[in-house]
Design a protein around this motif. Sequence first.
Motif, PDB file in Angstrom:
ATOM      1  N   SER A 128       0.844  -1.197   0.000  1.00 29.00           N
ATOM      2  CA  SER A 128       0.000   0.000   0.000  1.00 29.00           C
ATOM      3  C   SER A 128       0.880   1.249   0.000  1.00 29.00           C
ATOM      4  CB  SER A 128      -0.897   0.004   1.237  1.00 29.00           C
ATOM      5  OG  SER A 128      -0.114   0.131   2.415  1.00 29.00           O
ATOM      6  N   SER A 143       1.953  13.629   2.419  1.00 28.82           N
ATOM      7  CA  SER A 143       0.897  14.329   1.673  1.00 28.82           C
ATOM      8  C   SER A 143       0.134  13.408   0.723  1.00 28.82           C
ATOM      9  CB  SER A 143       1.493  15.502   0.883  1.00 28.82           C
ATOM     10  OG  SER A 143       2.417  15.035  -0.088  1.00 28.82           O
ATOM     11  N   LEU A 196      -0.655  10.279   1.425  1.00 26.63           N
ATOM     12  CA  LEU A 196      -1.196   9.173   2.206  1.00 26.63           C
ATOM     13  C   LEU A 196      -2.541   9.535   2.818  1.00 26.63           C
ATOM     14  CD1 LEU A 196       2.059   8.162   4.136  1.00 26.63           C
ATOM     15  CD2 LEU A 196       1.282   7.357   1.889  1.00 26.63           C
ATOM     16  N   ASP A 197      -3.329   8.507   3.142  1.00 26.90           N
ATOM     17  CA  ASP A 197      -4.584   8.722   3.852  1.00 26.90           C
ATOM     18  C   ASP A 197      -4.306   9.340   5.221  1.00 26.90           C
ATOM     19  OD1 ASP A 197      -5.911   7.574   1.746  1.00 26.90           O
ATOM     20  OD2 ASP A 197      -6.029   5.583   2.663  1.00 26.90           O
ATOM     21  N   VAL A 198      -5.269  10.091   5.720  1.00 24.44           N
ATOM     22  CA  VAL A 198      -5.093  10.775   7.000  1.00 24.44           C
ATOM     23  C   VAL A 198      -4.792   9.778   8.121  1.00 24.44           C
ATOM     24  CG1 VAL A 198      -6.219  12.225   8.733  1.00 24.44           C
ATOM     25  CG2 VAL A 198      -6.566  12.698   6.304  1.00 24.44           C
ATOM     26  N   SER A 199      -5.454   8.625   8.099  1.00 21.57           N
ATOM     27  CA  SER A 199      -5.238   7.631   9.148  1.00 21.57           C
ATOM     28  C   SER A 199      -3.814   7.071   9.112  1.00 21.57           C
ATOM     29  CB  SER A 199      -6.246   6.485   9.006  1.00 21.57           C
ATOM     30  OG  SER A 199      -6.117   5.868   7.736  1.00 21.57           O
ATOM     31  N   ILE A 200      -3.208   7.057   7.928  1.00 17.65           N
ATOM     32  CA  ILE A 200      -1.842   6.536   7.784  1.00 17.65           C
ATOM     33  C   ILE A 200      -0.813   7.619   8.083  1.00 17.65           C
ATOM     34  CG2 ILE A 200      -0.246   5.359   6.212  1.00 17.65           C
ATOM     35  CD1 ILE A 200      -2.698   3.739   6.977  1.00 17.65           C
ATOM     36  N   GLN A 201      -1.187   8.870   7.858  1.00 20.01           N
ATOM     37  CA  GLN A 201      -0.251   9.962   8.088  1.00 20.01           C
ATOM     38  C   GLN A 201       0.280   9.966   9.512  1.00 20.01           C
ATOM     39  OE1 GLN A 201      -1.906  13.743   6.980  1.00 20.01           O
ATOM     40  NE2 GLN A 201      -2.174  13.197   4.828  1.00 20.01           N
ATOM     41  N   GLY A 240       1.116   3.611   2.293  1.00 20.39           N
ATOM     42  CA  GLY A 240       1.795   3.787   3.567  1.00 20.39           C
ATOM     43  C   GLY A 240       2.979   2.841   3.730  1.00 20.39           C
TER      44      GLY A 240
END
Length: 357
Positions: A185, A212, A214-219, A187
Amino acid sequence: MTAPGVVDDTPGTAATGHGASGGTAVRDRESILEVVNLQKYFPVTRGIIFRSKVGDVKAVDGLNFAIAKGETMGLVGESGCGKSTTGRLLVRLLEPTAGTVRFGGDDISHLSASRLRPYRRDIQMIFQDPYSSLNPRHTIGTIVGAPYRIQGIATQKGIKQSVQELLELVGLSPEHYNRYPHEFSGGQRQRIGIARALALRPKLIVCDEPVSALDVSIQAQVINLLQDVQSELDLTYVFIAHDLSVVRHISNRVAVMYLGKIVELADNVDLYEHPLHPYTHALLSAVPVPDPEREKTRERILLSGDVPSPLNPPPACRFHTRCWKAQEICKTVEPPLLEIAPRHEVACHFPEERVLV
Protein backbone atom coordinates in the motif's frame (compact mmCIF):
# COMPACT_ATOMS: atom_id res chain seq x y z
CA MET A 1 23.39 3.89 -12.72
CA THR A 2 21.91 5.01 -9.44
CA ALA A 3 18.75 3.34 -8.23
CA PRO A 4 15.69 5.62 -8.44
CA GLY A 5 15.13 7.53 -5.23
CA VAL A 6 18.63 6.99 -3.79
CA VAL A 7 20.50 10.20 -3.05
CA ASP A 8 23.89 9.55 -4.59
CA ASP A 9 26.37 11.25 -6.89
CA THR A 10 23.86 13.16 -8.95
CA PRO A 11 25.69 16.04 -10.68
CA GLY A 12 24.83 19.26 -8.97
CA THR A 13 25.82 21.54 -6.20
CA ALA A 14 24.06 22.73 -3.15
CA ALA A 15 24.19 26.32 -2.17
CA THR A 16 23.36 27.76 1.17
CA GLY A 17 24.94 29.10 4.26
CA HIS A 18 24.36 31.19 7.25
CA GLY A 19 24.54 34.93 7.45
CA ALA A 20 23.41 37.60 9.83
CA SER A 21 19.86 36.30 9.82
CA GLY A 22 18.55 32.78 9.97
CA GLY A 23 20.93 31.53 12.64
CA THR A 24 19.87 33.28 15.80
CA ALA A 25 17.57 30.44 16.81
CA VAL A 26 20.40 27.90 16.88
CA ARG A 27 23.33 30.05 17.98
CA ASP A 28 23.29 28.40 21.40
CA ARG A 29 23.55 24.92 19.90
CA GLU A 30 25.82 23.23 17.38
CA SER A 31 24.46 23.70 13.86
CA ILE A 32 24.70 20.75 11.50
CA LEU A 33 23.67 22.63 8.35
CA GLU A 34 24.15 26.30 7.46
CA VAL A 35 22.62 28.02 4.44
CA VAL A 36 23.68 31.41 3.06
CA ASN A 37 21.98 33.27 0.21
CA LEU A 38 20.70 30.09 -1.43
CA GLN A 39 19.36 30.73 -4.92
CA LYS A 40 17.99 28.59 -7.71
CA TYR A 41 16.90 30.14 -11.00
CA PHE A 42 15.50 28.04 -13.83
CA PRO A 43 16.14 29.67 -17.24
CA VAL A 44 13.17 30.16 -19.56
CA THR A 45 14.00 29.93 -23.28
CA ARG A 46 12.16 30.66 -26.50
CA GLY A 47 12.55 29.16 -29.96
CA ILE A 48 13.20 25.68 -31.31
CA ILE A 49 16.44 25.96 -33.27
CA PHE A 50 17.96 29.16 -31.92
CA ARG A 51 16.93 29.04 -28.30
CA SER A 52 17.21 32.41 -26.60
CA LYS A 53 16.83 33.07 -22.91
CA VAL A 54 13.86 35.29 -22.08
CA GLY A 55 13.96 35.18 -18.30
CA ASP A 56 14.38 33.13 -15.12
CA VAL A 57 11.95 31.36 -12.85
CA LYS A 58 13.20 32.43 -9.42
CA ALA A 59 12.21 29.30 -7.53
CA VAL A 60 14.50 29.97 -4.56
CA ASP A 61 15.85 33.48 -4.10
CA GLY A 62 18.21 34.15 -1.21
CA LEU A 63 17.53 31.85 1.76
CA ASN A 64 19.50 32.14 5.00
CA PHE A 65 19.06 29.74 7.90
CA ALA A 66 20.84 27.25 10.11
CA ILE A 67 19.67 23.91 11.49
CA ALA A 68 20.78 22.66 14.90
CA LYS A 69 21.83 19.08 15.43
CA GLY A 70 18.91 16.91 16.52
CA GLU A 71 16.14 19.37 15.72
CA THR A 72 13.32 19.25 13.19
CA MET A 73 12.91 22.35 11.06
CA GLY A 74 9.59 22.66 9.26
CA LEU A 75 9.33 24.38 5.89
CA VAL A 76 5.82 25.49 4.93
CA GLY A 77 4.09 27.60 2.30
CA GLU A 78 1.73 27.47 -0.66
CA SER A 79 2.35 25.18 -3.62
CA GLY A 80 5.02 26.66 -5.87
CA CYS A 81 6.75 28.68 -3.15
CA GLY A 82 10.04 26.76 -3.54
CA LYS A 83 9.88 24.28 -0.65
CA SER A 84 10.72 21.13 -2.61
CA THR A 85 13.33 22.94 -4.68
CA THR A 86 15.02 23.99 -1.43
CA GLY A 87 15.04 20.40 -0.22
CA ARG A 88 16.65 19.17 -3.42
CA LEU A 89 19.28 21.88 -3.21
CA LEU A 90 20.19 20.83 0.33
CA VAL A 91 20.88 17.25 -0.76
CA ARG A 92 22.59 18.33 -3.98
CA LEU A 93 20.01 16.87 -6.35
CA LEU A 94 19.84 20.31 -7.98
CA GLU A 95 22.71 22.66 -8.68
CA PRO A 96 22.18 26.09 -7.13
CA THR A 97 22.51 29.28 -9.06
CA ALA A 98 24.27 30.93 -6.11
CA GLY A 99 24.85 30.52 -2.40
CA THR A 100 26.73 28.33 0.05
CA VAL A 101 25.89 25.13 1.91
CA ARG A 102 27.94 24.08 4.89
CA PHE A 103 27.39 20.65 6.37
CA GLY A 104 29.16 20.00 9.66
CA GLY A 105 31.28 23.08 9.01
CA ASP A 106 32.43 21.87 5.58
CA ASP A 107 31.51 23.76 2.43
CA ILE A 108 29.86 21.22 0.12
CA SER A 109 28.43 23.77 -2.30
CA HIS A 110 30.60 22.96 -5.29
CA LEU A 111 32.23 19.62 -4.54
CA SER A 112 32.68 17.20 -7.39
CA ALA A 113 30.67 13.98 -7.43
CA SER A 114 33.60 11.93 -6.13
CA ARG A 115 34.41 14.37 -3.31
CA LEU A 116 30.75 14.63 -2.39
CA ARG A 117 30.30 10.86 -2.07
CA PRO A 118 31.33 10.61 1.62
CA TYR A 119 28.75 13.28 2.51
CA ARG A 120 26.02 11.25 0.84
CA ARG A 121 26.15 8.87 3.79
CA ASP A 122 25.19 11.69 6.14
CA ILE A 123 22.52 13.47 4.04
CA GLN A 124 19.54 11.55 2.67
CA MET A 125 16.03 12.32 1.44
CA ILE A 126 12.53 10.87 1.77
CA PHE A 127 10.50 11.66 -1.32
CA GLN A 128 6.91 12.82 -1.61
CA ASP A 129 5.48 10.15 -3.90
CA PRO A 130 5.95 6.62 -2.54
CA TYR A 131 4.84 5.20 -5.90
CA SER A 132 7.29 6.87 -8.28
CA SER A 133 10.30 6.84 -5.92
CA LEU A 134 10.51 3.02 -5.86
CA ASN A 135 11.68 1.11 -8.93
CA PRO A 136 8.84 -1.34 -9.79
CA ARG A 137 11.33 -3.79 -11.35
CA HIS A 138 13.35 -4.24 -8.17
CA THR A 139 12.52 -6.18 -5.02
CA ILE A 140 12.35 -4.42 -1.69
CA GLY A 141 15.62 -6.06 -0.68
CA THR A 142 17.34 -4.60 -3.74
CA ILE A 143 15.83 -1.13 -3.18
CA VAL A 144 16.66 -0.82 0.52
CA GLY A 145 20.06 -2.46 0.03
CA ALA A 146 21.05 -0.12 -2.82
CA PRO A 147 22.81 2.45 -0.55
CA TYR A 148 25.14 -0.25 0.79
CA ARG A 149 26.12 -1.34 -2.71
CA ILE A 150 26.48 2.20 -4.09
CA GLN A 151 28.69 3.30 -1.20
CA GLY A 152 30.60 0.01 -1.15
CA ILE A 153 29.78 -0.69 2.49
CA ALA A 154 30.17 -4.24 3.78
CA THR A 155 27.99 -4.81 6.83
CA GLN A 156 28.98 -7.27 9.55
CA LYS A 157 25.72 -9.20 9.23
CA GLY A 158 25.53 -9.04 5.44
CA ILE A 159 23.31 -6.81 3.33
CA LYS A 160 20.27 -9.09 3.49
CA GLN A 161 20.13 -9.25 7.29
CA SER A 162 20.83 -5.50 7.57
CA VAL A 163 17.96 -4.78 5.19
CA GLN A 164 15.64 -7.08 7.12
CA GLU A 165 16.51 -5.27 10.35
CA LEU A 166 15.71 -1.95 8.65
CA LEU A 167 12.35 -3.31 7.53
CA GLU A 168 11.59 -4.32 11.10
CA LEU A 169 12.66 -0.88 12.33
CA VAL A 170 10.08 0.85 10.10
CA GLY A 171 7.27 -1.58 10.98
CA LEU A 172 7.46 -4.03 8.09
CA SER A 173 8.09 -7.76 8.12
CA PRO A 174 11.55 -9.13 7.23
CA GLU A 175 9.67 -11.57 4.99
CA HIS A 176 8.91 -8.67 2.64
CA TYR A 177 12.53 -8.76 1.45
CA ASN A 178 11.73 -10.52 -1.85
CA ARG A 179 8.48 -8.74 -2.65
CA TYR A 180 7.95 -5.98 -5.22
CA PRO A 181 6.61 -2.42 -4.65
CA HIS A 182 3.25 -3.14 -6.35
CA GLU A 183 2.44 -5.59 -3.56
CA PHE A 184 2.36 -2.81 -0.94
CA SER A 185 0.00 0.00 0.00
CA GLY A 186 0.99 3.66 -0.13
CA GLY A 187 1.79 3.79 3.57
CA GLN A 188 3.92 0.64 3.35
CA ARG A 189 5.78 2.01 0.33
CA GLN A 190 6.61 5.17 2.23
CA ARG A 191 7.97 3.02 5.07
CA ILE A 192 10.21 1.33 2.49
CA GLY A 193 11.43 4.75 1.37
CA ILE A 194 12.16 5.63 5.00
CA ALA A 195 14.08 2.38 5.46
CA ARG A 196 16.20 3.17 2.40
CA ALA A 197 16.95 6.65 3.73
CA LEU A 198 18.01 5.17 7.10
CA ALA A 199 20.27 2.49 5.63
CA LEU A 200 23.51 4.48 5.92
CA ARG A 201 22.60 5.92 9.34
CA PRO A 202 22.59 9.53 8.08
CA LYS A 203 22.79 12.59 10.30
CA LEU A 204 20.36 14.73 8.30
CA ILE A 205 17.23 13.67 6.39
CA VAL A 206 15.21 15.99 4.16
CA CYS A 207 11.57 14.87 4.26
CA ASP A 208 9.82 16.25 1.16
CA GLU A 209 6.10 16.12 2.04
CA PRO A 210 6.42 12.47 3.13
CA VAL A 211 2.75 12.11 4.17
CA SER A 212 0.90 14.33 1.67
CA ALA A 213 0.09 11.39 -0.63
CA LEU A 214 -1.20 9.17 2.21
CA ASP A 215 -4.58 8.72 3.85
CA VAL A 216 -5.09 10.78 7.00
CA SER A 217 -5.24 7.63 9.15
CA ILE A 218 -1.84 6.54 7.78
CA GLN A 219 -0.25 9.96 8.09
CA ALA A 220 -0.20 9.80 11.89
CA GLN A 221 1.50 6.39 11.80
CA VAL A 222 4.25 7.62 9.48
CA ILE A 223 4.77 10.82 11.51
CA ASN A 224 5.06 8.79 14.72
CA LEU A 225 7.52 6.46 12.99
CA LEU A 226 9.69 9.41 11.92
CA GLN A 227 9.71 10.74 15.48
CA ASP A 228 10.58 7.34 16.93
CA VAL A 229 13.56 6.76 14.60
CA GLN A 230 14.71 10.34 15.15
CA SER A 231 14.90 9.73 18.89
CA GLU A 232 16.52 6.33 18.48
CA LEU A 233 19.11 7.31 15.85
CA ASP A 234 19.70 10.97 16.82
CA LEU A 235 18.57 12.35 13.46
CA THR A 236 18.05 15.89 12.24
CA TYR A 237 15.10 16.60 9.92
CA VAL A 238 14.14 19.25 7.41
CA PHE A 239 10.41 18.59 7.18
CA ILE A 240 8.73 20.07 4.10
CA ALA A 241 4.92 20.19 4.08
CA HIS A 242 1.90 22.31 3.27
CA ASP A 243 -0.19 20.86 6.09
CA LEU A 244 0.35 23.24 9.00
CA SER A 245 -1.14 20.82 11.53
CA VAL A 246 1.40 18.14 10.64
CA VAL A 247 4.27 20.62 10.80
CA ARG A 248 3.11 21.85 14.20
CA HIS A 249 3.12 18.30 15.55
CA ILE A 250 6.62 17.33 14.45
CA SER A 251 8.72 20.51 14.18
CA ASN A 252 10.85 22.41 16.69
CA ARG A 253 11.19 25.45 14.43
CA VAL A 254 9.18 26.54 11.41
CA ALA A 255 10.16 28.62 8.37
CA VAL A 256 7.37 30.11 6.25
CA MET A 257 8.16 30.57 2.55
CA TYR A 258 6.49 32.80 -0.01
CA LEU A 259 7.61 33.05 -3.65
CA GLY A 260 11.10 31.70 -3.03
CA LYS A 261 11.85 33.65 0.15
CA ILE A 262 11.54 33.00 3.88
CA VAL A 263 9.15 35.57 5.36
CA GLU A 264 9.06 34.26 8.93
CA LEU A 265 11.20 31.92 11.03
CA ALA A 266 10.46 31.07 14.65
CA ASP A 267 10.14 28.37 17.27
CA ASN A 268 7.10 26.15 16.78
CA VAL A 269 4.91 27.38 19.64
CA ASP A 270 5.81 31.03 19.16
CA LEU A 271 5.01 31.02 15.45
CA TYR A 272 1.63 29.33 15.84
CA GLU A 273 0.54 31.38 18.83
CA HIS A 274 2.12 34.72 17.91
CA PRO A 275 2.58 34.96 14.12
CA LEU A 276 4.10 38.28 13.08
CA HIS A 277 3.91 38.24 9.29
CA PRO A 278 0.56 38.90 7.54
CA TYR A 279 1.09 35.90 5.24
CA THR A 280 1.59 33.59 8.23
CA HIS A 281 -1.61 34.98 9.73
CA ALA A 282 -3.48 34.15 6.53
CA LEU A 283 -2.09 30.60 6.41
CA LEU A 284 -2.99 29.88 10.03
CA SER A 285 -6.49 31.28 9.61
CA ALA A 286 -7.16 28.59 6.99
CA VAL A 287 -6.28 25.70 9.34
CA PRO A 288 -9.47 23.90 10.48
CA VAL A 289 -10.20 24.05 14.22
CA PRO A 290 -11.84 20.99 15.86
CA ASP A 291 -14.28 23.20 17.75
CA PRO A 292 -17.53 24.17 15.96
CA GLU A 293 -18.23 27.18 18.18
CA ARG A 294 -14.73 28.59 17.82
CA GLU A 295 -14.77 27.86 14.08
CA LYS A 296 -17.88 30.03 13.70
CA THR A 297 -16.43 33.05 15.49
CA ARG A 298 -12.77 33.10 14.48
CA GLU A 299 -11.58 35.43 11.74
CA ARG A 300 -10.79 33.92 8.35
CA ILE A 301 -8.35 35.92 6.22
CA LEU A 302 -9.03 35.65 2.49
CA LEU A 303 -6.14 36.83 0.34
CA SER A 304 -7.07 38.73 -2.81
CA GLY A 305 -5.66 37.72 -6.18
CA ASP A 306 -3.45 34.82 -7.15
CA VAL A 307 0.14 34.05 -6.24
CA PRO A 308 2.35 36.10 -8.61
CA SER A 309 4.51 34.26 -11.13
CA PRO A 310 8.05 33.46 -9.97
CA LEU A 311 9.07 34.37 -13.52
CA ASN A 312 8.24 38.00 -12.75
CA PRO A 313 7.83 38.40 -8.98
CA PRO A 314 6.69 41.73 -7.51
CA PRO A 315 9.49 44.15 -6.56
CA ALA A 316 10.57 44.73 -2.95
CA CYS A 317 8.22 42.78 -0.66
CA ARG A 318 6.81 39.99 -2.81
CA PHE A 319 3.68 39.75 -0.68
CA HIS A 320 2.64 43.40 -1.06
CA THR A 321 0.28 42.66 -3.99
CA ARG A 322 -1.94 40.58 -1.67
CA CYS A 323 -1.26 42.18 1.71
CA TRP A 324 -3.92 44.25 3.48
CA LYS A 325 -1.22 46.15 5.42
CA ALA A 326 0.91 47.12 2.39
CA GLN A 327 2.07 50.73 2.05
CA GLU A 328 4.31 52.54 -0.43
CA ILE A 329 7.54 51.40 1.22
CA CYS A 330 6.52 47.77 0.69
CA LYS A 331 6.62 48.37 -3.08
CA THR A 332 10.07 49.95 -3.13
CA VAL A 333 12.16 48.54 -0.26
CA GLU A 334 12.60 44.82 0.37
CA PRO A 335 12.21 44.02 4.08
CA PRO A 336 15.17 42.04 5.49
CA LEU A 337 14.66 38.97 7.64
CA LEU A 338 15.36 40.33 11.11
CA GLU A 339 14.98 39.05 14.66
CA ILE A 340 12.40 41.39 16.19
CA ALA A 341 11.51 39.11 19.10
CA PRO A 342 13.57 36.46 20.90
CA ARG A 343 14.28 33.62 18.43
CA HIS A 344 11.62 35.05 16.11
CA GLU A 345 12.57 36.50 12.72
CA VAL A 346 10.26 38.17 10.22
CA ALA A 347 10.66 39.98 6.90
CA CYS A 348 7.98 42.67 7.08
CA HIS A 349 7.90 46.47 7.34
CA PHE A 350 4.67 46.35 9.36
CA PRO A 351 4.67 43.14 11.45
CA GLU A 352 2.09 42.47 14.10
CA GLU A 353 2.76 44.32 17.35
CA ARG A 354 5.07 42.46 19.69
CA VAL A 355 7.44 43.33 22.49
CA LEU A 356 10.76 44.10 20.85
CA VAL A 357 14.05 42.59 21.93
